[in-house]
Design a protein around this motif. Structure first.
Motif, PDB file in Angstrom:
ATOM      1  N   ILE A  68       0.859  -1.175   0.000  1.00 54.05           N
ATOM      2  CA  ILE A  68       0.000   0.000   0.000  1.00 54.05           C
ATOM      3  C   ILE A  68       0.895   1.224   0.000  1.00 54.05           C
ATOM      4  CG2 ILE A  68      -1.721   1.338   1.287  1.00 54.05           C
ATOM      5  CD1 ILE A  68      -2.725  -1.300   2.477  1.00 54.05           C
ATOM      6  N   LYS A  69       0.658   2.105  -0.962  1.00 53.75           N
ATOM      7  CA  LYS A  69       1.350   3.390  -0.963  1.00 53.75           C
ATOM      8  C   LYS A  69       0.305   4.438  -0.613  1.00 53.75           C
ATOM      9  CE  LYS A  69       5.022   2.219  -4.151  1.00 53.75           C
ATOM     10  NZ  LYS A  69       5.675   2.471  -5.420  1.00 53.75           N
ATOM     11  N   ALA A  70       0.622   5.242   0.404  1.00 50.89           N
ATOM     12  CA  ALA A  70      -0.329   6.252   0.876  1.00 50.89           C
ATOM     13  C   ALA A  70       0.431   7.322   1.650  1.00 50.89           C
ATOM     14  CB  ALA A  70      -1.374   5.600   1.769  1.00 50.89           C
ATOM     15  N   PRO A  71      -0.157   8.522   1.766  1.00 50.85           N
ATOM     16  CA  PRO A  71       0.490   9.578   2.559  1.00 50.85           C
ATOM     17  C   PRO A  71       0.622   9.145   4.022  1.00 50.85           C
ATOM     18  CG  PRO A  71      -1.328  10.467   1.243  1.00 50.85           C
ATOM     19  CD  PRO A  71      -1.397   8.972   1.142  1.00 50.85           C
ATOM     20  N   ALA A  72       1.723   9.529   4.664  1.00 50.83           N
ATOM     21  CA  ALA A  72       1.978   9.131   6.047  1.00 50.83           C
ATOM     22  C   ALA A  72       0.926   9.672   7.017  1.00 50.83           C
ATOM     23  CB  ALA A  72       3.368   9.588   6.477  1.00 50.83           C
ATOM     24  N   ASP A  73       0.330  10.815   6.713  1.00 52.11           N
ATOM     25  CA  ASP A  73      -0.623  11.397   7.658  1.00 52.11           C
ATOM     26  C   ASP A  73      -2.040  10.833   7.516  1.00 52.11           C
ATOM     27  OD1 ASP A  73      -0.879  12.597   5.180  1.00 52.11           O
ATOM     28  OD2 ASP A  73      -1.445  14.550   5.984  1.00 52.11           O
ATOM     29  N   CYS A  74      -2.486  10.557   6.282  1.00 47.24           N
ATOM     30  CA  CYS A  74      -3.876  10.116   6.105  1.00 47.24           C
ATOM     31  C   CYS A  74      -3.984   8.742   5.441  1.00 47.24           C
ATOM     32  CB  CYS A  74      -4.684  11.160   5.344  1.00 47.24           C
ATOM     33  SG  CYS A  74      -4.019  11.542   3.724  1.00 47.24           S
ATOM     34  N   LEU A 105      -0.900  -0.934  10.448  1.00 45.92           N
ATOM     35  CA  LEU A 105       0.158  -0.429   9.574  1.00 45.92           C
ATOM     36  C   LEU A 105       0.873   0.754  10.211  1.00 45.92           C
ATOM     37  CD1 LEU A 105      -1.924  -0.446   6.271  1.00 45.92           C
ATOM     38  CD2 LEU A 105      -0.275  -2.162   7.009  1.00 45.92           C
ATOM     39  N   SER A 106       2.168   0.832   9.969  1.00 43.71           N
ATOM     40  CA  SER A 106       2.957   1.974  10.419  1.00 43.71           C
ATOM     41  C   SER A 106       3.135   2.917   9.225  1.00 43.71           C
ATOM     42  CB  SER A 106       4.326   1.497  10.912  1.00 43.71           C
ATOM     43  OG  SER A 106       5.087   1.029   9.812  1.00 43.71           O
ATOM     44  N   PRO A 107       3.531   4.169   9.462  1.00 43.57           N
ATOM     45  CA  PRO A 107       3.793   5.068   8.324  1.00 43.57           C
ATOM     46  C   PRO A 107       4.829   4.491   7.362  1.00 43.57           C
ATOM     47  CG  PRO A 107       3.636   6.337  10.339  1.00 43.57           C
ATOM     48  CD  PRO A 107       3.610   4.877  10.745  1.00 43.57           C
ATOM     49  N   LYS A 108       5.801   3.722   7.868  1.00 42.71           N
ATOM     50  CA  LYS A 108       6.821   3.102   7.007  1.00 42.71           C
ATOM     51  C   LYS A 108       6.188   2.079   6.061  1.00 42.71           C
ATOM     52  CE  LYS A 108      11.359   0.845   7.249  1.00 42.71           C
ATOM     53  NZ  LYS A 108      11.715   1.280   5.934  1.00 42.71           N
ATOM     54  N   GLY A 112       5.166   1.548   0.546  1.00 43.22           N
ATOM     55  CA  GLY A 112       5.249   0.451  -0.416  1.00 43.22           C
ATOM     56  C   GLY A 112       5.979  -0.757   0.129  1.00 43.22           C
ATOM     57  N   GLU A 113       6.135  -0.828   1.463  1.00 44.60           N
ATOM     58  CA  GLU A 113       6.763  -1.996   2.084  1.00 44.60           C
ATOM     59  C   GLU A 113       5.863  -3.217   1.871  1.00 44.60           C
ATOM     60  OE1 GLU A 113       9.772  -2.280   3.828  1.00 44.60           O
ATOM     61  OE2 GLU A 113      10.131  -0.274   3.043  1.00 44.60           O
ATOM     62  N   LEU A 114       6.458  -4.401   1.859  1.00 47.04           N
ATOM     63  CA  LEU A 114       5.708  -5.637   1.699  1.00 47.04           C
ATOM     64  C   LEU A 114       4.948  -5.931   2.996  1.00 47.04           C
ATOM     65  CD1 LEU A 114       5.480  -7.680  -0.613  1.00 47.04           C
ATOM     66  CD2 LEU A 114       7.116  -9.090   0.606  1.00 47.04           C
ATOM     67  N   ILE A 115       3.635  -6.109   2.889  1.00 45.64           N
ATOM     68  CA  ILE A 115       2.788  -6.437   4.037  1.00 45.64           C
ATOM     69  C   ILE A 115       2.397  -7.896   3.860  1.00 45.64           C
ATOM     70  CG2 ILE A 115       0.625  -5.926   5.229  1.00 45.64           C
ATOM     71  CD1 ILE A 115       0.873  -3.080   3.776  1.00 45.64           C
ATOM     72  N   THR A 116       2.966  -8.776   4.680  1.00 41.24           N
ATOM     73  CA  THR A 116       2.751 -10.212   4.544  1.00 41.24           C
ATOM     74  C   THR A 116       1.370 -10.593   5.054  1.00 41.24           C
ATOM     75  OG1 THR A 116       5.115 -10.516   4.891  1.00 41.24           O
ATOM     76  CG2 THR A 116       3.745 -12.469   5.050  1.00 41.24           C
ATOM     77  N   LEU A 117       0.684 -11.423   4.278  1.00 42.11           N
ATOM     78  CA  LEU A 117      -0.625 -11.929   4.665  1.00 42.11           C
ATOM     79  C   LEU A 117      -0.488 -13.370   5.149  1.00 42.11           C
ATOM     80  CD1 LEU A 117      -2.638 -10.558   1.603  1.00 42.11           C
ATOM     81  CD2 LEU A 117      -2.557  -9.606   3.921  1.00 42.11           C
ATOM     82  N   LYS A 118      -1.519 -13.880   5.821  1.00 39.70           N
ATOM     83  CA  LYS A 118      -1.515 -15.263   6.306  1.00 39.70           C
ATOM     84  C   LYS A 118      -1.759 -16.201   5.123  1.00 39.70           C
ATOM     85  CE  LYS A 118      -2.927 -14.309  11.027  1.00 39.70           C
ATOM     86  NZ  LYS A 118      -3.992 -14.437  12.031  1.00 39.70           N
TER      87      LYS A 118
END
Length: 173
Positions: A68-74, A105-108, A112-118
């Motif tokens: 997910i790429k998104a602004p850190a604030d919103c 999720l953290s701002p980091k 575009g960091e990889l978010i691992t799913l189950k």
């Protein structure tokens, strides 16, 4: 197929049935489709920070991870993941139902960091629902610039593809 950056898996966007996708609480000016490509634009929630994203696939898939790429604030903070719902769930159901996975999720993560799913629980997925409960700073609306779903197709056999080897139809050996 776009490279996912995960060995053995691909970006599943080409397998998303765009006609079967839906987003609850999306802004008219910034719809869901803008988050499904990296060409610019973004998805924004309309009346508050919550969003429900419903993605339908044109064949069964295995889900490995997402970006997910998104602004850190919103950008999104707490998300719940559901699979194979018969239809798009509403906000009350999303709040109370038990998800396959709940992720904070953290701002980091929103860079575009990889978010691992189950992966074990996501083996035969026809549709994927993401409930965004809140955002990073309790801003009025939530924004997502880009959403990437990473996984692989489930290999299925279509009996219609088989060709008769010998004999006539209906004849036994």
């Amino acid at each position: 197929m776009e490279d996912s950056g995960v060995p053995g898996h691909i970006d599943l966007l080409p397998m998303v049935n765009k006609a079967g996708c839906e987003c609850l609480n999306e802004s008219d000016d910034h719809p869901f489709t803008q988050a499904l490509n990296s060409a610019g634009g973004y998805l924004e929630s309309d009346t508050d920070e919550q969003l429900i994203l419903y993605l339908s696939f044109n064949q069964a898939v295995k889900l490995h991870s997402m970006r997910i790429k998104a602004p850190a604030d919103c950008g999104p903070k707490t998300i719940k993941v559901f699979i194979n719902q018969p239809h798009t769930i509403d906000f009350d159901t999303a709040e109370s139902a038990n998800p396959i996975q709940e992720i904070t999720l953290s701002p980091k993560d929103l860079e575009g960091e990889l978010i691992t799913l189950k992966y074990v629980k996501l083996q035969n997925v026809m549709n994927f629902t993401i409930f965004i409960k809140d955002n990073q700073t309790e801003a009025e609306t939530t924004q997502i610039s880009y959403l990437q779903i990473i996984g692989s197709p489930v290999q299925t056999t279509k009996m219609a593809d088989f060709k008769r080897v010998a004999g006539k139809k209906g004849e036994s050996h």
